[in-house]
Design a protein around this motif. Structure first.
Motif, PDB file in Angstrom:
ATOM      1  N   LEU A 187      26.925 111.110  22.152  1.00  0.00           N
ATOM      2  CA  LEU A 187      26.920 111.937  23.356  1.00  0.00           C
ATOM      3  C   LEU A 187      25.589 112.663  23.540  1.00  0.00           C
ATOM      4  O   LEU A 187      25.062 112.746  24.656  1.00  0.00           O
ATOM      5  CB  LEU A 187      28.075 112.930  23.298  1.00  0.00           C
ATOM      6  N   SER A 188      25.045 113.212  22.460  1.00  0.00           N
ATOM      7  CA  SER A 188      23.761 113.905  22.557  1.00  0.00           C
ATOM      8  C   SER A 188      22.665 112.980  23.057  1.00  0.00           C
ATOM      9  O   SER A 188      21.814 113.368  23.872  1.00  0.00           O
ATOM     10  CB  SER A 188      23.369 114.490  21.200  1.00  0.00           C
ATOM     11  N   MET A 189      22.667 111.740  22.582  1.00  0.00           N
ATOM     12  CA  MET A 189      21.634 110.795  22.990  1.00  0.00           C
ATOM     13  C   MET A 189      21.844 110.332  24.422  1.00  0.00           C
ATOM     14  O   MET A 189      20.875 110.137  25.177  1.00  0.00           O
ATOM     15  CB  MET A 189      21.617 109.597  22.031  1.00  0.00           C
ATOM     16  N   ILE A 190      23.095 110.149  24.822  1.00  0.00           N
ATOM     17  CA  ILE A 190      23.365 109.778  26.214  1.00  0.00           C
ATOM     18  C   ILE A 190      22.793 110.844  27.144  1.00  0.00           C
ATOM     19  O   ILE A 190      22.119 110.542  28.138  1.00  0.00           O
ATOM     20  CB  ILE A 190      24.879 109.618  26.455  1.00  0.00           C
ATOM     21  N   ALA A 191      23.069 112.102  26.816  1.00  0.00           N
ATOM     22  CA  ALA A 191      22.572 113.202  27.648  1.00  0.00           C
ATOM     23  C   ALA A 191      21.052 113.281  27.621  1.00  0.00           C
ATOM     24  O   ALA A 191      20.408 113.595  28.636  1.00  0.00           O
ATOM     25  CB  ALA A 191      23.190 114.522  27.182  1.00  0.00           C
ATOM     26  N   ILE A 205      32.156 101.981  34.415  1.00  0.00           N
ATOM     27  CA  ILE A 205      32.221 101.660  32.989  1.00  0.00           C
ATOM     28  C   ILE A 205      33.414 102.320  32.315  1.00  0.00           C
ATOM     29  O   ILE A 205      34.022 103.260  32.833  1.00  0.00           O
ATOM     30  CB  ILE A 205      30.939 102.087  32.242  1.00  0.00           C
ATOM     31  N   ILE A 206      33.754 101.807  31.134  1.00  0.00           N
ATOM     32  CA  ILE A 206      34.596 102.521  30.186  1.00  0.00           C
ATOM     33  C   ILE A 206      33.619 103.259  29.269  1.00  0.00           C
ATOM     34  O   ILE A 206      32.906 102.649  28.479  1.00  0.00           O
ATOM     35  CB  ILE A 206      35.488 101.569  29.372  1.00  0.00           C
ATOM     36  N   LEU A 207      33.551 104.569  29.432  1.00  0.00           N
ATOM     37  CA  LEU A 207      32.582 105.376  28.700  1.00  0.00           C
ATOM     38  C   LEU A 207      33.083 105.648  27.290  1.00  0.00           C
ATOM     39  O   LEU A 207      34.198 106.129  27.101  1.00  0.00           O
ATOM     40  CB  LEU A 207      32.352 106.703  29.420  1.00  0.00           C
ATOM     41  N   PHE A 208      32.251 105.347  26.297  1.00  0.00           N
ATOM     42  CA  PHE A 208      32.544 105.689  24.906  1.00  0.00           C
ATOM     43  C   PHE A 208      31.608 106.798  24.464  1.00  0.00           C
ATOM     44  O   PHE A 208      30.386 106.723  24.678  1.00  0.00           O
ATOM     45  CB  PHE A 208      32.370 104.480  23.985  1.00  0.00           C
ATOM     46  N   ILE A 209      32.173 107.851  23.838  1.00  0.00           N
ATOM     47  CA  ILE A 209      31.354 108.954  23.352  1.00  0.00           C
ATOM     48  C   ILE A 209      31.775 109.345  21.935  1.00  0.00           C
ATOM     49  O   ILE A 209      32.953 109.244  21.576  1.00  0.00           O
ATOM     50  CB  ILE A 209      31.423 110.195  24.267  1.00  0.00           C
ATOM     51  N   GLU A 210      30.813 109.774  21.139  1.00  0.00           N
ATOM     52  CA  GLU A 210      31.044 110.297  19.792  1.00  0.00           C
ATOM     53  C   GLU A 210      29.893 111.233  19.464  1.00  0.00           C
ATOM     54  O   GLU A 210      28.853 111.202  20.116  1.00  0.00           O
ATOM     55  CB  GLU A 210      31.146 109.166  18.765  1.00  0.00           C
ATOM     56  N   ASP A 211      30.076 112.079  18.439  1.00  0.00           N
ATOM     57  CA  ASP A 211      28.981 112.951  18.030  1.00  0.00           C
ATOM     58  C   ASP A 211      29.276 113.540  16.661  1.00  0.00           C
ATOM     59  O   ASP A 211      30.358 113.340  16.097  1.00  0.00           O
ATOM     60  CB  ASP A 211      28.729 114.063  19.054  1.00  0.00           C
ATOM     61  N   VAL A 212      28.297 114.282  16.128  1.00  0.00           N
ATOM     62  CA  VAL A 212      28.430 114.867  14.805  1.00  0.00           C
ATOM     63  C   VAL A 212      27.604 116.151  14.748  1.00  0.00           C
ATOM     64  O   VAL A 212      26.543 116.250  15.382  1.00  0.00           O
ATOM     65  CB  VAL A 212      27.951 113.882  13.715  1.00  0.00           C
ATOM     66  N   LEU A 216      31.600 123.198  19.348  1.00  0.00           N
ATOM     67  CA  LEU A 216      32.355 122.917  20.566  1.00  0.00           C
ATOM     68  C   LEU A 216      31.577 123.289  21.825  1.00  0.00           C
ATOM     69  O   LEU A 216      31.610 122.552  22.818  1.00  0.00           O
ATOM     70  CB  LEU A 216      33.697 123.654  20.526  1.00  0.00           C
ATOM     71  N   TYR A 217      30.875 124.413  21.810  1.00  0.00           N
ATOM     72  CA  TYR A 217      30.182 124.817  23.033  1.00  0.00           C
ATOM     73  C   TYR A 217      29.072 123.830  23.394  1.00  0.00           C
ATOM     74  O   TYR A 217      28.755 123.629  24.579  1.00  0.00           O
ATOM     75  CB  TYR A 217      29.629 126.249  22.903  1.00  0.00           C
ATOM     76  N   ARG A 218      28.482 123.187  22.374  1.00  0.00           N
ATOM     77  CA  ARG A 218      27.454 122.187  22.674  1.00  0.00           C
ATOM     78  C   ARG A 218      28.078 120.910  23.222  1.00  0.00           C
ATOM     79  O   ARG A 218      27.501 120.258  24.102  1.00  0.00           O
ATOM     80  CB  ARG A 218      26.622 121.883  21.428  1.00  0.00           C
ATOM     81  N   ASP A 242      34.910 109.548  17.168  1.00  0.00           N
ATOM     82  CA  ASP A 242      34.948 110.670  16.247  1.00  0.00           C
ATOM     83  C   ASP A 242      33.940 111.732  16.680  1.00  0.00           C
ATOM     84  O   ASP A 242      32.794 111.420  17.001  1.00  0.00           O
ATOM     85  CB  ASP A 242      34.611 110.187  14.828  1.00  0.00           C
ATOM     86  N   VAL A 243      34.375 112.983  16.711  1.00  0.00           N
ATOM     87  CA  VAL A 243      33.484 114.113  16.977  1.00  0.00           C
ATOM     88  C   VAL A 243      33.549 114.986  15.734  1.00  0.00           C
ATOM     89  O   VAL A 243      34.337 115.926  15.644  1.00  0.00           O
ATOM     90  CB  VAL A 243      33.885 114.881  18.246  1.00  0.00           C
ATOM     91  N   ALA A 244      32.739 114.646  14.756  1.00  0.00           N
ATOM     92  CA  ALA A 244      32.830 115.243  13.429  1.00  0.00           C
ATOM     93  C   ALA A 244      32.428 116.704  13.454  1.00  0.00           C
ATOM     94  O   ALA A 244      31.450 117.092  14.090  1.00  0.00           O
ATOM     95  CB  ALA A 244      31.946 114.467  12.445  1.00  0.00           C
ATOM     96  N   GLY A 245      33.193 117.524  12.757  1.00  0.00           N
ATOM     97  CA  GLY A 245      32.868 118.923  12.604  1.00  0.00           C
ATOM     98  C   GLY A 245      33.456 119.842  13.649  1.00  0.00           C
ATOM     99  O   GLY A 245      33.174 121.045  13.642  1.00  0.00           O
ATOM    100  N   VAL A 246      34.277 119.315  14.560  1.00  0.00           N
ATOM    101  CA  VAL A 246      34.895 120.119  15.612  1.00  0.00           C
ATOM    102  C   VAL A 246      36.403 120.150  15.405  1.00  0.00           C
ATOM    103  O   VAL A 246      37.014 119.115  15.103  1.00  0.00           O
ATOM    104  CB  VAL A 246      34.565 119.548  17.009  1.00  0.00           C
ATOM    105  N   ASP A 247      37.004 121.317  15.561  1.00  0.00           N
ATOM    106  CA  ASP A 247      38.450 121.451  15.454  1.00  0.00           C
ATOM    107  C   ASP A 247      39.135 120.551  16.484  1.00  0.00           C
ATOM    108  O   ASP A 247      38.818 120.608  17.683  1.00  0.00           O
ATOM    109  CB  ASP A 247      38.856 122.909  15.690  1.00  0.00           C
TER     110      ASP A 247
END
Length: 306
Positions: A187-191, A205-212, A216-218, A242-247
């Protein structure tokens, strides 16, 4: 949809490049790992270099990427790791060279920049999947390895369901069915590519997103950026990796708030990205998302067998 690439042949040659950050590689261990699976590993020069936070200079990393695609003996290209560095290569990529020599290209995280650019300007499927150092040699649990090689070898084709381990339940955030090219990644790189010639083409498209390692605010800020850029309004469906490190509960609330007004299918919890296991997804391939049934189905062949 993006074009299929030649399948990874039995006893083929896999080229290893480092288009982003550096990492220490146990070359003998890597070659033994590949040999045990029937492949020969060819390590390109930049893999052994370090230039601060980069794996060698831009020239070295770019030359390795071009050389790996141009070499007819290389059957697939794996990335060593992510980190940072791929965006520095985008405006110097020879897309004509890449388009003339399509082959499986595998990586994730910072490699997202290359997935977006290759799909947009070279027009063939790439693979958001396991990298050598952290994933394969790191012995991430199955189906990390089998997910990767089943796609590259052509064991999955049109009509195949992309399997997801039952030990990691998926969540339907918004039900529905949609078809489109699967595209996205970190997600960070897409942005970060928005406003450039390499930004994501989100229409249908079918958008796929993930991050680490993003609080949450970011994640909120990144999704808001995509919304304000008009990208979210263009997508047909969303798969959240997977969005690692977020509740998880807090993330789910943010995702529902973001995507509910769009009235599109949204499926969350796909184990792809900075996670274990790390499943491979074909970027640019036509897929059907059934969020209610929690299924992702290939609607094209992603590799072509001889």
């Amino acid at each position: 949809m993006s074009a299929a690439v030649p399948a990874l042949r039995a006893e083929g040659v896999i080229g290893l490049i480092a288009p982003a950050g550096p990492a220490t590689l146990d070359t003998a261990k890597a070659q033994q790992w590949m040999h045990a699976r029937g492949y020969t590993l060819r390590v390109f020069p930049g893999v052994g270099q370090r230039d601060g936070y980069l794996a060698g200079s831009d020239e070295v990393r770019l030359n390795d990427l071009h050389a790996a695609f141009a070499d007819p003996e290389i059957d697939a290209i794996f990335c060593l790791r992510g980190g940072y560095g791929s965006p520095r290569l985008l405006d110097r990529l020879d897309f004509h060279l890449l388009a003339a020599n399509p082959k499986p290209f595998v990586g994730y995280s910072d490699i997202t920049a290359l997935h977006l650019a290759i799909n947009r300007y070279a027009g063939f499927v790439t693979f958001h999947g396991a990298m050598l150092n952290a994933d394969l040699l790191g012995e991430k649990q199955q189906p990390t390895e089998s997910s990767l090689f089943s796609l590259l070898r052509g064991q999955l084709g049109t009509g195949s369901v992309l399997a997801h381990p039952v030990a990691y339940p998926l969540t339907t955030l918004e039900p529905g069915i949609a078809s489109g090219r699967l595209l996205g990644g970190n997600l960070s790189m897409i942005a970060a590519t928005l406003g450039t010639a390499y930004e994501i083409d989100a229409e249908g498209i079918i958008l796929f997103i993930e991050d680490v390692n993003e609080p949450l605010y970011r994640i909120d800020r990144l999704l808001t950026h995509l919304h304000l850029a008009g990208k979210l309004a263009q997508v047909a469906g969303v798969v959240v990796g997977d969005v690692a490190g977020v509740d998880n509960s807090a993330l789910e609330g943010l995702l529902r708030q973001t995507f509910a007004p769009l009235c599109i299918p949204v499926l969350s919890g796909w184990r792809s990205g900075h996670c274990d296991p790390n499943l491979t997804l074909p970027m640019g391939a036509l897929v059907r998302l059934d969020a209610g049934e929690k299924r992702l189905v290939l609607e094209q062949d992603v590799v072509l067998k001889p």
